[in-house]
Motif scaffolding. Structure first.
Motif, PDB file in Angstrom:
ATOM      1  N   ALA A  87      81.381 -34.384  66.459  1.00  0.00           N
ATOM      2  CA  ALA A  87      80.687 -33.138  66.137  1.00  0.00           C
ATOM      3  C   ALA A  87      80.891 -32.087  67.206  1.00  0.00           C
ATOM      4  O   ALA A  87      80.194 -31.082  67.218  1.00  0.00           O
ATOM      5  CB  ALA A  87      79.194 -33.421  65.954  1.00  0.00           C
ATOM      6  N   SER A  88      81.834 -32.303  68.109  1.00  0.00           N
ATOM      7  CA  SER A  88      82.084 -31.309  69.155  1.00  0.00           C
ATOM      8  C   SER A  88      82.840 -30.136  68.562  1.00  0.00           C
ATOM      9  O   SER A  88      83.956 -30.290  68.056  1.00  0.00           O
ATOM     10  CB  SER A  88      82.892 -31.929  70.304  1.00  0.00           C
ATOM     11  OG  SER A  88      82.121 -32.883  71.000  1.00  0.00           O
ATOM     12  N   ALA A  95      83.774 -25.446  76.572  1.00  0.00           N
ATOM     13  CA  ALA A  95      82.757 -25.496  77.622  1.00  0.00           C
ATOM     14  C   ALA A  95      82.954 -26.723  78.508  1.00  0.00           C
ATOM     15  O   ALA A  95      82.814 -26.648  79.738  1.00  0.00           O
ATOM     16  CB  ALA A  95      81.364 -25.512  76.992  1.00  0.00           C
ATOM     17  N   ARG A  96      83.289 -27.871  77.882  1.00  0.00           N
ATOM     18  CA  ARG A  96      83.503 -29.087  78.674  1.00  0.00           C
ATOM     19  C   ARG A  96      84.717 -28.945  79.583  1.00  0.00           C
ATOM     20  O   ARG A  96      84.661 -29.280  80.772  1.00  0.00           O
ATOM     21  CB  ARG A  96      83.685 -30.285  77.747  1.00  0.00           C
ATOM     22  CG  ARG A  96      83.970 -31.591  78.493  1.00  0.00           C
ATOM     23  CD  ARG A  96      84.142 -32.755  77.538  1.00  0.00           C
ATOM     24  NE  ARG A  96      85.183 -32.502  76.565  1.00  0.00           N
ATOM     25  CZ  ARG A  96      86.498 -32.586  76.811  1.00  0.00           C
ATOM     26  NH1 ARG A  96      86.917 -32.877  78.032  1.00  0.00           N
ATOM     27  NH2 ARG A  96      87.377 -32.349  75.865  1.00  0.00           N
ATOM     28  N   MET A  97      85.849 -28.429  79.036  1.00  0.00           N
ATOM     29  CA  MET A  97      87.059 -28.307  79.849  1.00  0.00           C
ATOM     30  C   MET A  97      86.896 -27.251  80.937  1.00  0.00           C
ATOM     31  O   MET A  97      87.293 -27.458  82.091  1.00  0.00           O
ATOM     32  CB  MET A  97      88.254 -27.975  78.952  1.00  0.00           C
ATOM     33  CG  MET A  97      88.696 -29.135  78.067  1.00  0.00           C
ATOM     34  SD  MET A  97      90.233 -28.793  77.154  1.00  0.00           S
ATOM     35  CE  MET A  97      89.644 -27.676  75.877  1.00  0.00           C
ATOM     36  N   ALA A  98      86.301 -26.114  80.583  1.00  0.00           N
ATOM     37  CA  ALA A  98      86.167 -25.022  81.555  1.00  0.00           C
ATOM     38  C   ALA A  98      85.145 -25.354  82.630  1.00  0.00           C
ATOM     39  O   ALA A  98      85.296 -24.960  83.791  1.00  0.00           O
ATOM     40  CB  ALA A  98      85.779 -23.733  80.843  1.00  0.00           C
ATOM     41  N   GLY A  99      84.081 -26.066  82.239  1.00  0.00           N
ATOM     42  CA  GLY A  99      83.034 -26.388  83.199  1.00  0.00           C
ATOM     43  C   GLY A  99      83.156 -27.757  83.805  1.00  0.00           C
ATOM     44  O   GLY A  99      82.294 -28.171  84.584  1.00  0.00           O
ATOM     45  N   GLN A 111      77.091 -29.780  77.308  1.00  0.00           N
ATOM     46  CA  GLN A 111      78.075 -29.110  76.451  1.00  0.00           C
ATOM     47  C   GLN A 111      77.386 -28.199  75.441  1.00  0.00           C
ATOM     48  O   GLN A 111      77.812 -27.059  75.208  1.00  0.00           O
ATOM     49  CB  GLN A 111      78.914 -30.144  75.694  1.00  0.00           C
ATOM     50  CG  GLN A 111      80.065 -30.742  76.461  1.00  0.00           C
ATOM     51  CD  GLN A 111      80.921 -31.606  75.539  1.00  0.00           C
ATOM     52  OE1 GLN A 111      81.210 -31.233  74.406  1.00  0.00           O
ATOM     53  NE2 GLN A 111      81.293 -32.772  76.028  1.00  0.00           N
ATOM     54  N   ILE A 112      76.359 -28.748  74.815  1.00  0.00           N
ATOM     55  CA  ILE A 112      75.651 -27.976  73.787  1.00  0.00           C
ATOM     56  C   ILE A 112      75.092 -26.687  74.382  1.00  0.00           C
ATOM     57  O   ILE A 112      75.268 -25.587  73.839  1.00  0.00           O
ATOM     58  CB  ILE A 112      74.530 -28.839  73.163  1.00  0.00           C
ATOM     59  CG1 ILE A 112      75.157 -30.009  72.376  1.00  0.00           C
ATOM     60  CG2 ILE A 112      73.624 -27.989  72.289  1.00  0.00           C
ATOM     61  CD1 ILE A 112      74.131 -31.013  71.888  1.00  0.00           C
ATOM     62  N   ALA A 113      74.423 -26.821  75.547  1.00  0.00           N
ATOM     63  CA  ALA A 113      73.832 -25.636  76.173  1.00  0.00           C
ATOM     64  C   ALA A 113      74.904 -24.653  76.624  1.00  0.00           C
ATOM     65  O   ALA A 113      74.778 -23.428  76.436  1.00  0.00           O
ATOM     66  CB  ALA A 113      72.964 -26.066  77.358  1.00  0.00           C
TER      67      ALA A 113
END
Length: 751
Positions: A87-88, A95-99, A111-113
């Motif tokens: 569900a990503s 957001a996960r890769m950049a952060g 990730q959601i936030a």
């Protein structure tokens, strides 16, 4: 925690690092920040963008960064034991890769936030473009632009529907799907059907697209010399950009790459699927060709593994350094080394080295031992010199991978029981080619004067080792005259095969270039029926001939301080009057031979009925005497017995001319006698015959270690009553100077 979440995407750096070969041909264009060449959203075809969103995030343009219905559905299915539904969203993945958010349950909430905040701060098109430029596509391929070139050899704007669908589904598990082409095709075909339903393509186009093959490996015509350029990229400072002229010769690189692939193909039936090759300029250390595997893009055979940098056992390619060490300690190429059975004590227990052919060849000159790659002489030499000294020489020559203590390697170090990568072996051999001076290998073009390098070996020693390695006669016994180490120009070369035939090597050089090749198996399993000369040899021959095109240079002149002498081939000393022939050998002037051969001798004695006879015989060093006797060499007793032809030799009644030591003529060592029960014991006496040097006398016999008084038949013959059992005989005498001496023993058995 909210304040630490990304509210914007990292800025893209438009600069790039452009790697060129030494002649100006572009090898690779790498963005300065992370190795990816970006593609702006307008340049990404709607077909690819639509396929990716259908596969990864259908409601991308309508949700606020998080698809809550999809999250709920995925959570429900996971609770039911079905983990296939993710569900990503694209925003969440960005957001996960950049952060750099971890793939954990707490990381999922982050990730959601982060996705929700990112979606409110950055446009949807920017998020999608960033995603397509950063999503991993397997191996070193990252981003859609690089994936289009890597998998299909084309620009993104030219993708077909099948290719767009393939790239869209590959992002889920690129390495696994590339290895499972049937599964990749199923995922692609399902997505093509959905693309037709969504109106991205029509039904006819979808039916045609499913007939196209899916990629099983990378093709990337735009990624040249990938292993080499990757090493260059890692060597550059972080953030480096602009044009960089490397040392590589692209024309040579392409030819060597093709030769490596052809060699592996020809050896497939022998369980060979991996190889590597390097070509280095000796004067500067520049790497002219660097092939790390037969095909970088062959994922089935671990093509991305750089075998030029992978530590493997180098086998006998270490032996030249063992003998170079012997020469620096005062040895000569004419010195005799033993190729005899030996047991060496090591940390791992008793070690019994054997030769490739399983036999032992007795005393050999160092030139022969190195040229024929004999194991036992190398082990004995390493043991005498101390393996710690050999290890120090290897490290000084540029081999850094041998990090353990010398006791861990023991004398087996000379047989390559430590692991060394090909590039370090090439550097060490380039040191020999440079007359004993080492220079670091470089990936960058060198335009200044050649570096002087550090002195590791005396120039004369390096020249002598090279003279052996280029000598076809020195290796003829084991390798024959005509083989893949033969060239129309001088080449010094050495083969190597590791234990259980897991690695084949050939290292060699001319005055201009050093070439190293390795052939093996990606999983480290043994190959079948291949050795250094038959496995790596043909590839080495082809690479060396290609590398030397237009680079003809004569072999270096003989350094000052070396002299040539004719020596006896069996003793290594100056030839004496009884030597059968001579060989030419090079020596450092200070240790050129002065002694004359004493192995070949002659004696004149009255042993035949027609008068004195000259008998030529051999008297080897004591350590080689037993081997010489076992292998039928004409030692004195055998030569005397054979001197009269079919006549039985008479007792030796007079020595006309002889020097040296006394010798037992009878009984012959290892003879068997029998007591005849029909003959009285006093009538069964065996003659003991002795050949004495001139001036010797006062003989008595030691039988089974004890002195025994015997009846003398004449001055050189005694009579011994036969006695059943095993017996040993020695004669004790005084030579012309009055010194007490003993003969070698003769052992017999009486039945």
């Amino acid at each position: 925690m909210w304040l630490t979440l990304p509210h914007a995407l990292p800025a893209e750096d438009s600069r790039s690092l452009r790697l060129f070969d030494r002649n100006g041909s572009l090898l690779r264009d790498i963005p300065a920040t992370d190795g990816r060449r970006g593609v702006a959203l307008p340049a990404i075809p709607p077909l690819l963008a639509g396929a990716v969103l259908l596969s990864e995030d259908r409601r991308f343009y309508t949700h606020g960064g998080v698809d809550y219905p999809a999250l709920a559905r995925a959570a429900w299915r996971r609770g039911a034991g079905d983990s296939r539904s993710g569900a990503s969203t694209v925003s969440m993945q960005v957001a996960r890769m950049a952060g750099d958010i971890p793939r954990t349950l707490p990381g999922k909430f982050l990730q959601i936030a982060a996705a929700a905040r990112l979606d409110g701060a950055v446009s949807k098109d920017e998020i999608l473009a960033w995603y397509l430029n950063h999503v991993p596509y397997g191996g070193t391929v990252t981003g859609a632009g690089e994936a289009c070139r890597a998998y299909f050899g084309t620009d993104c704007s030219l993708l077909s529907a099948a290719q767009a669908a393939t790239l869209a589904v590959l992002v889920r598990a690129p390495n696994r799907l590339l290895a499972e082409s049937d599964e990749l095709a199923r995922h692609r075909d399902r997505l093509l059907a959905r693309m037709a339903e969504a109106g991205l393509i029509d039904a006819a186009e979808a039916r045609h697209a499913v007939s196209e093959p899916v990629p099983t490996a990378l093709t990337a015509p735009g990624l040249l010399a990938p292993h080499f350029t990757e090493r260059v990229r890692r060597a550059m400072p972080e953030g480096a950009s602009g044009p960089v002229r490397t040392s590589l010769d692209l024309a040579l690189q392409n030819d060597v790459q093709a030769l490596v692939a052809q060699a592996v193909h020809s050896l497939e039936s022998r369980d060979v699927n991996a190889a590597a090759a390097l070509v280095v300029d000796n004067a500067t250390g520049e790497i002219l060709a660097y092939v790390g595997s037969p095909d970088f893009f062959d994922t089935d055979n671990a093509g991305m593994v750089d075998y030029a940098a992978a530590p493997r056992q180098p086998g006998s390619t270490i032996k030249p350094f063992t003998y170079a060490l012997a020469l620096t300690h005062g040895g000569t190429l004419a010195d005799l080394v033993p190729d005899l059975p030996v047991v060496v004590s090591t940390r791992a227990g008793p070690y019994r080295p054997r030769n490739y052919g399983g036999d032992f060849t007795g005393p050999r000159r160092i030139r022969e031992a190195l040229g024929n790659s004999l194991n036992v002489p190398a082990v004995v030499t390493a043991l005498e010199l101390d393996p710690a000294n050999l290890l120090a020489l290897l490290r000084a020559s540029g081999i850094d991978s041998l990090t353990r203590e010398s006791e861990d390697y023991g004398p087996g170090l000379t047989l390559g029981n430590g692991e060394v990568p090909l590039d370090q072996m090439v550097r060490a051999y380039a040191m020999l080619a440079r007359g004993g001076r080492t220079v670091p290998l470089t990936h960058f073009r060198h335009d200044g004067p050649p570096p002087e390098g550090e002195r590791v070996l005396p120039e004369r020693v390096a020249w002598l080792i090279g003279d052996v390695l280029r000598d076809p006669l020195a290796r003829e016994g084991e390798f024959g005259r005509h083989n893949d180490l033969s060239f129309p120009f001088p080449v010094a070369a050495k083969t190597g095969t590791s234990s259980s035939y897991r690695d084949n090597w050939v290292l060699g050089y001319t005055p201009r270039v050093t070439v190293g090749v390795w052939v093996g198996q990606d999983a480290g399993r043994p190959m079948h029926g291949v050795s250094g000369i038959t496995g790596a040899g043909p590839l080495f021959h082809q690479v060396m001939r290609r590398a030397m095109q237009g680079r003809g240079t004569p072999w270096p002149e003989v350094p000052d301080g070396l002299v040539a002498r004719d020596v006896c081939p069996l003793s290594g000393h100056l030839p004496g009057p009884d030597c059968d022939g001579t060989v030419r050998e090079w020596f450092r002037a200070e240790n050129a031979p002065t002694a004359t051969c004493t192995v070949h001798r002659h004696v004149r004695a009255e042993i035949c009925r027609d008068g004195p006879r000259t008998v030529r015989y051999m008297e080897p060093e004591p350590r080689f005497r037993q081997w010489s006797q076992d292998n039928g060499l004409p030692l004195l007793a055998r030569a005397m017995a054979d001197a009269c032809g079919p006549e039985a030799p008479l007792p030796v009644v007079a020595v006309v001319e002889r020097g040296g030591e006394a010798t037992i003529l009878e009984p012959r060592d290892r003879s068997i006698y029998a007591v005849d029960p029909n003959i009285p014991p006093h009538a069964q006496r065996m003659p003991l015959r002795l050949l004495l040097p001139e001036g010797a006398g006062q003989v008595d016999w030691l039988i089974d270690g004890e002195p025994v008084a015997l009846e003398a038949a004449d001055t050189v013959t005694w009579l011994w009553p036969l006695s059943r059992g095993r017996h040993t005989f020695r004669a004790r005498y005084r030579d012309a100077r009055g010194t007490e001496r003993q003969t070698d023993a003769a052992a017999i058995r009486v039945l």
